[in-house]
Enzyme design. Structure first.
Site, PDB file in Angstrom:
ATOM      1  N   HIS A 109     -12.380   1.307  -6.716  1.00  0.00           N
ATOM      2  CA  HIS A 109     -11.699   0.823  -7.977  1.00  0.00           C
ATOM      3  C   HIS A 109     -12.437   0.215  -8.886  1.00  0.00           C
ATOM      4  O   HIS A 109     -12.456   0.407 -10.219  1.00  0.00           O
ATOM      5  CB  HIS A 109     -10.300   0.116  -7.572  1.00  0.00           C
ATOM      6  CG  HIS A 109      -9.199   0.780  -7.105  1.00  0.00           C
ATOM      7  ND1 HIS A 109      -8.734   2.044  -7.485  1.00  0.00           N
ATOM      8  CD2 HIS A 109      -8.273   0.475  -6.142  1.00  0.00           C
ATOM      9  CE1 HIS A 109      -7.848   2.220  -6.738  1.00  0.00           C
ATOM     10  NE2 HIS A 109      -7.506   1.469  -5.856  1.00  0.00           N
ATOM     11  N   TYR A 149      -3.383   8.378  -1.517  1.00  0.00           N
ATOM     12  CA  TYR A 149      -2.253   7.515  -0.536  1.00  0.00           C
ATOM     13  C   TYR A 149      -2.153   8.345   0.704  1.00  0.00           C
ATOM     14  O   TYR A 149      -2.530   9.767   0.668  1.00  0.00           O
ATOM     15  CB  TYR A 149      -0.837   7.854  -1.405  1.00  0.00           C
ATOM     16  CG  TYR A 149      -0.763   6.645  -2.526  1.00  0.00           C
ATOM     17  CD1 TYR A 149      -1.503   5.834  -2.815  1.00  0.00           C
ATOM     18  CD2 TYR A 149       0.408   6.836  -3.200  1.00  0.00           C
ATOM     19  CE1 TYR A 149      -1.605   5.070  -3.986  1.00  0.00           C
ATOM     20  CE2 TYR A 149       0.642   5.961  -4.186  1.00  0.00           C
ATOM     21  CZ  TYR A 149      -0.290   5.162  -4.711  1.00  0.00           C
ATOM     22  OH  TYR A 149      -0.111   4.133  -5.812  1.00  0.00           O
ATOM     23  N   HIS A 196      -6.474   6.285  -8.150  1.00  0.00           N
ATOM     24  CA  HIS A 196      -6.165   6.889  -6.884  1.00  0.00           C
ATOM     25  C   HIS A 196      -6.331   8.486  -7.037  1.00  0.00           C
ATOM     26  O   HIS A 196      -6.030   8.922  -8.243  1.00  0.00           O
ATOM     27  CB  HIS A 196      -4.747   6.707  -6.515  1.00  0.00           C
ATOM     28  CG  HIS A 196      -4.766   4.929  -6.045  1.00  0.00           C
ATOM     29  ND1 HIS A 196      -3.598   4.240  -6.452  1.00  0.00           N
ATOM     30  CD2 HIS A 196      -5.512   4.572  -5.200  1.00  0.00           C
ATOM     31  CE1 HIS A 196      -4.104   3.290  -5.784  1.00  0.00           C
ATOM     32  NE2 HIS A 196      -4.975   3.123  -5.127  1.00  0.00           N
ATOM     33  N   HIS A 205     -12.619   1.134  -0.554  1.00  0.00           N
ATOM     34  CA  HIS A 205     -11.538   1.662  -1.439  1.00  0.00           C
ATOM     35  C   HIS A 205     -11.506   0.649  -2.934  1.00  0.00           C
ATOM     36  O   HIS A 205     -11.539   1.231  -4.089  1.00  0.00           O
ATOM     37  CB  HIS A 205     -10.221   1.808  -0.747  1.00  0.00           C
ATOM     38  CG  HIS A 205      -9.048   2.209  -1.675  1.00  0.00           C
ATOM     39  ND1 HIS A 205      -8.301   3.338  -1.237  1.00  0.00           N
ATOM     40  CD2 HIS A 205      -8.383   1.472  -2.461  1.00  0.00           C
ATOM     41  CE1 HIS A 205      -7.186   3.385  -2.141  1.00  0.00           C
ATOM     42  NE2 HIS A 205      -7.294   2.228  -2.996  1.00  0.00           N
ATOM     43  N   GLU A 206     -11.384  -0.702  -2.431  1.00  0.00           N
ATOM     44  CA  GLU A 206     -11.071  -1.472  -3.508  1.00  0.00           C
ATOM     45  C   GLU A 206     -12.389  -1.415  -4.381  1.00  0.00           C
ATOM     46  O   GLU A 206     -12.280  -1.627  -5.683  1.00  0.00           O
ATOM     47  CB  GLU A 206     -10.949  -2.829  -2.845  1.00  0.00           C
ATOM     48  CG  GLU A 206      -9.449  -3.034  -2.125  1.00  0.00           C
ATOM     49  CD  GLU A 206      -8.519  -2.744  -2.948  1.00  0.00           C
ATOM     50  OE1 GLU A 206      -8.424  -2.492  -4.223  1.00  0.00           O
ATOM     51  OE2 GLU A 206      -7.418  -2.202  -2.343  1.00  0.00           O
TER      52      GLU A 206
END
Ligand code: CA
Ligand code: CA
Ligand code: ZN
Length: 724
Positions: A160, A215, A166, A156-157
Site C-alpha cells: 500500500h 481479499y 487492493h 501487504h501494508e
C-alpha cells in the site's frame, strides 16, 4: 472420562495478551500467539473498531478517491524507515524479514531513517494499516499492531505504502469476481469499491487471484456465505493468500518502480534450458558434467519436475562409474558479482549421490582480483552424503567479497561406483542461510493419515547461542482446527545442554518456514511464522514461572522412541499456521516430502530505541576523498567511524549488527554506491526473468502419489548442511 479439576485453573485469560492458555490432550502446553484465530488484516482492524477505506487504507484530507497514482506518489527505491518504540520486538524482526524479501525479489530497499524529508514511521497502532503511495508528508505512519506480525501482512501494508490498492478494486474486477452484496455486513459495502483505470493502474498485468493484495472470499461477510465468488471456481480458496508476494505482485511492483535488478539475488538454475544458465565446464579436470533427464544408477528424475513431465526435467550429472580415483569433473557458475558489501551469500542446491561411498562433491569459489586475474580457488566445504540415492537439500554459506564463480567439483573416490553425482535447482543469493532444515518425509501421507490434534516433532536443533529448540507440527491440525496445519516452537533442554545459559531465554526469534520448493528462489511463496522469546512473559497471569525459562523448570520430560530423553518447554505458535488446502498447493510438497527451515536468531538489538537522526539534512555521501577516511564522515544513528582496510566504515554503537539486515549502519562510504552502479550492466534484467514462461509449468499438474509403498510411519531427518 472425568477431566482433572485443575484443567479449569489453566483456562485463565492472559492478563498481558488477552489470550487463552490451552491444555491439549498431550502433556505439552502451547500458547497461541494469535489467540487461536487465523486473523487476516481485516479481522484485526474490524475488531479494533477501525473504519478505514477498504479495511486498512488511510486517506489524507487532500486525497480524493480519484487521485491518480502518479510519479509524485512514488518513493525513492531505497525507503527510509523508523521503528517507533512501541513496536513489538517480534514485529520488528518480522518487518526486517519482509524487507529482506523486498531486497531479494524487487529493487526496493529499506534503510534506517537518517533525516531524509520523507520516511515511513512504523508503529504499533490499533490494527494493520497504511496510506497508499508516498504522501510527501514527511513522517508517514504505517501501523503494525497486535497480530499484524506476519510477513505477508507486512508486505501487504508496505505494498500500500508503495502505491498499490487492493487487487479486487481493479477496474476490471467484475470480469473475474462477483461481489455478493447481500452477504456483506451492513455498513461495510464501501470496502468493495472499484477504482477506475485512471486511479488504479493494473500496469498491464492480468487479474491476479493469487495476489497478497486480494481479499479472501469471506472478507466483511455478515454470515456464513462468501462475499467474493471467483468466476473461475478453482480460485475460490486461492484468493486471500497471506504467504508471500505472488509473481504478479512482483511484476507490478517492478513496472511501477522500473526495477531492473534486485539487491540480493544472484543466480538460479534448474537446468531446464540447454544453456545451463551460463554455467561452464571448468578447467583443470579430467571429466565433464552432462545435462541429462536420468542417470544410470539414479536418479530417474530431476528434482525440479520430479518425473511429472515426460521428456523434460533436466539435471547435471557427473558419472563416476568408469572414472579412476581422484578424477574430477568441474562445473562452474558464470561470473558473479557481489551486489552488496555484506560479504556473505547462501548457496542452496539439491544433490543426489548414487556413486561410490567415497565419491564426493566439493564446493569451492573462484575469486578474481588484480593479483588473480584468472581467479584463485578456495574450498568452502566438502558436501557429505546425508542419504545416498535420494535428492537432498543443501545450504552452504559463502563469504565472498569479490568477483567470483561458484565451483562444484565432483571427485571420484576409491572403491566401485554404479552411478555418480547429480545437481539440480541451484539458488544463490546474498542472504543468510537457514540454520536448520527439517525434512518431513512422506508429508502428504502424514497429512492424510495423522489424526487431528496429534503433533510430530522436529529433531532437536542447537542455535548459535547454544539454546536447544524444536518445532511441533500438527499435520491434521490441533483440536478444533481440522483444516489447518498447526505449528509451535519449543525450547528444549537435553542432557548435552550443560553450559550455563541465560534463563529465561532473552529475545531470540524462532522462525518456522515451510519451503515452497519452486526451483527459483524469487518465485517461492514460503509460509513463515516467527515467535520471539520474551524473558518477562509468564506461563500465565497467576504463575511465578516464566514461559521461556529452562524447560527443566517449565517443561515436561519427553522420551523418544530411541530411548533418548529431554525436557521440552511450552510451545508458542499458532493453530492456523497454514491451511491444509494451501499446504497441498504450489510446491510445498514434492515427491511426498516437505522441508521446514528453522532458525533461532538473536533479536535483542531490536529492544534498543532506534536513534533519531541529529539533523534532518541527508548526509552527503558522494564526495569524499579524505586522507584520513574518517575525517569527513559523520556516522548517523550513533555510529562510530573506523578505518577498515583503508576505507571508512561506520559501526553501530549499540552492537556490531544493529541493522544487520541492511548494510547501512556498518558502512556509509561512497564505495558501495560506486560499486552498485558499475554492476548494473552486468546483471540480467529482473523483469525479464519474471515473465519467462517455463515450458514445464504447462504439464506440472499437482499429482501426488498417496500412500503407496516407501517408508512407513513418521520419518524425520535432520539436514543441517551449514556445518559451521
Ligand atoms: Ca531440473
Ligand atoms: Ca571438464
Ligand atoms: Zn490492504
Amino acid at each position: 472420562m472425568g477431566r482433572p479439576k485443575c484443567l479449569f485453573c489453566l483456562h485463565i485469560s492472559w492478563l498481558l495478551f488477552q489470550n487463552v492458555l490451552s491444555l491439549p490432550t498431550s502433556r505439552v502446553l502451547e500458547y497461541d500467539v494469535d489467540g487461536g484465530r487465523n486473523l487476516d488484516i481485516f479481522d484485526i482492524n474490524e475488531e479494533a473498531g477501525l473504519h478505514l477505506v477498504e479495511g486498512d487504507i488511510v486517506l489524507d484530507e487532500k486525497q480524493g478517491r480519484n487521485s491518480i497514482i502518479g510519479d509524485k506518489y512514488r518513493w525513492p527505491k531505497t525507503i527510509p524507515y523508523y521503528f517507533e518504540d512501541d513496536l513489538e520486538i517480534n514485529a520488528k524482526g518480522v518487518i526486517l524479514k519482509a524487507f529482506e524479501q523486498y531486497r531479494l525479489k524487487t529493487c526496493i530497499d529499506f534503510k534506517p531513517w537518517e533525516g531524509e524529508k520523507n520516511y515511513i514511521s512504523v508503529f504499533k497502532g490499533n490494527g494493520c494499516f497504511s496510506s497508499v503511495g508516498n504522501r510527501n508528508v514527511g513522517k508517514q505512519r504505517l501501523s503494525i499492531g497486535a497480530n499484524c506480525d506476519r510477513i505477508a501482512t507486512i508486505e501487504h501494508e508496505f505494498l500500500h505504502a508503495l502505491g498499490f490498492w487492493h487487487e479486487q478494486s481493479r477496474s476490471d474486477r467484475d470480469d473475474y469476481v462477483s461481489i455478493m452484496r447481500d452477504h456483506i455486513s451492513e455498513g461495510k459495502e464501501s470496502n468493495f469499491n472499484m477504482y477506475n483505470d485512471t486511479t488504479s493502474s493494473s500496469l498491464g498485468v492480468p487479474y491476479d487471484y493469487g495476489s497478497v493484495m486480494h481479499y479472501s472470499k469471506n472478507s466483511f461477510r455478515n454470515g456464513t456465505e462468501p462475499t467474493i465468488v471467483t468466476k473461475i471456481p478453482a480460485f475460490a480458496d486461492v484468493i486471500g493468500q497471506r504467504m508471500e508476494f505472488s509473481d504478479n505482485d512482483l511484476l507490478k511492483l517492478h513496472r511501477l518502480y522500473s526495477c531492473t535488478r534486485s539487491s540480493t539475488f544472484l543466480d538460479s538454475c534448474d537446468f531446464e534450458k540447454e544453456n545451463i544458465c551460463g554455467m561452464i565446464q571448468g578447467p583443470g579436470d579430467q571429466a565433464d558434467w552432462t545435462r541429462v533427464t536420468q542417470a544410470a544408477g539414479g536418479p530417474n528424475t530431476d528434482y525440479t519436475n520430479m518425473g511429472k513431465c515426460e521428456g523434460s526435467g533436466y539435471f547435471m550429472h557427473f558419472s563416476t562409474a568408469t572414472r579412476k580415483p581422484g578424477d574430477t569433473g568441474r562445473l562452474e557458475s558464470r561470473l558473479l558479482y557481489p551486489r552488496t558489501n555484506r560479504g556473505y551469500q547462501c548457496l542452496q542446491f539439491f544433490y543426489y549421490n548414487s556413486g561410490g561411498a567415497n565419491d564426493s562433491l566439493v564446493v569451492q569459489v573462484r575469486e578474481y582480483d588484480e593479483s588473480n586475474p584468472n581467479g584463485s580457488l578456495r574450498v568452502i566445504q566438502p558436501v557429505f552424503v546425508l542419504a545416498p540415492n535420494s535428492w537432498q537439500l543443501y545450504h552452504v554459506p559463502l563469504n565472498v567479497a569479490k568477483k567470483f564463480r561458484v565451483v562444484f567439483d565432483g571427485v571420484k573416490g576409491t572403491g566401485p561406483s554404479g552411478g555418480g553425482l547429480s545437481l539440480d535447482d541451484i539458488n544463490l543469493s546474498e542472504t543468510a542461510c537457514p540454520e536448520h532444515v527439517w525434512r518431513v518425509k512422506n508429508f502428504s501421507d502424514l497429512m492424510d493419515n495423522t489424526p487431528n490434534n496429534t503433533a510430530i516433532y522436529s529433531p532437536v536443533f542447537r542455535s548459535r547461542e547454544g539454546y536447544s529448540y524444536q518445532m511441533g507440527l500438527y499435520p491434521s491440525g490441533k483440536e478444533g482446527y481440522p483444516e489447518e496445519l498447526s505449528a509451535y516452537a519449543h525450547l528444549v533442554t537435553t542432557s548435552d545442554d550443560t553450559e550455563v545459559r541465560k534463563w529465561p531465554c532473552p529475545w531470540k526469534q524462532i522462525t518456522m518456514t515451510l519451503l515452497d520448493q519452486n526451483p527459483d528462489i524469487m518465485r517461492r511463496m514460503n509460509n513463515l511464522r516467527s515467535v520471539t522469546t520474551d524473558p518477562t512473559m509468564r506461563v500465565n497471569d497467576t504463575s511465578e514461572l516464566f514461559f521461556w525459562d529452562d524447560p527443566r523448570k517449565v517443561g515436561f520430560e519427553v522420551s523418544e522412541a530411541d530411548g533418548s530423553k529431554y525436557f521440552r518447554g511450552p510451545g508458542a505458535g499458532t493453530p492456523t499456521y497454514l491451511s491444509r488446502g494451501r499446504a497441498k498447493s504450489r510446491d510445498f510438497i514434492k515427491g511426498g516430502d516437505a522441508f521446514i527451515l528453522l532458525t533461532m536468531e538473536d533479536v535483542s538489538h531490536l529492544t534498543v530505541t532506534q536513534p533519531i537522526p541529529s539533523s534532518t539534512v541527508p548526509p552527503d555521501t558522494t564526495t569524499m576523498v579524505p586522507s584520513d577516511p574518517c575525517s569527513m564522515i559523520t556516522c548517523g544513528n550513533g555510529g562510530v567511524c573506523l578505518v577498515d582496510d583503508g576505507t571508512a566504515v561506520c559501526r553501530c554503537a549499540v552492537g556490531e549488527d544493529w541493522w544487520n539486515y541492511g548494510e547501512y549502519c556498518q558502512h556509509r562510504g561512497s564505495a558501495q554506491d560506486g560499486m552498485t552502479t558499475a554492476l548494473i550492466a552486468s546483471f540480467s534484467v529482473l523483469a525479464a526473468m519474471l515473465v519467462v514462461t517455463v515450458v514445464s509449468v504447462v504439464c506440472v499438474k499437482r499429482k501426488y502419489k498417496s500412500g503407496a509403498g516407501e517408508d512407513q510411519g513418521v520419518t524425520m531427518s535432520n539436514i543441517n548442511a551449514t556445518g559451521m
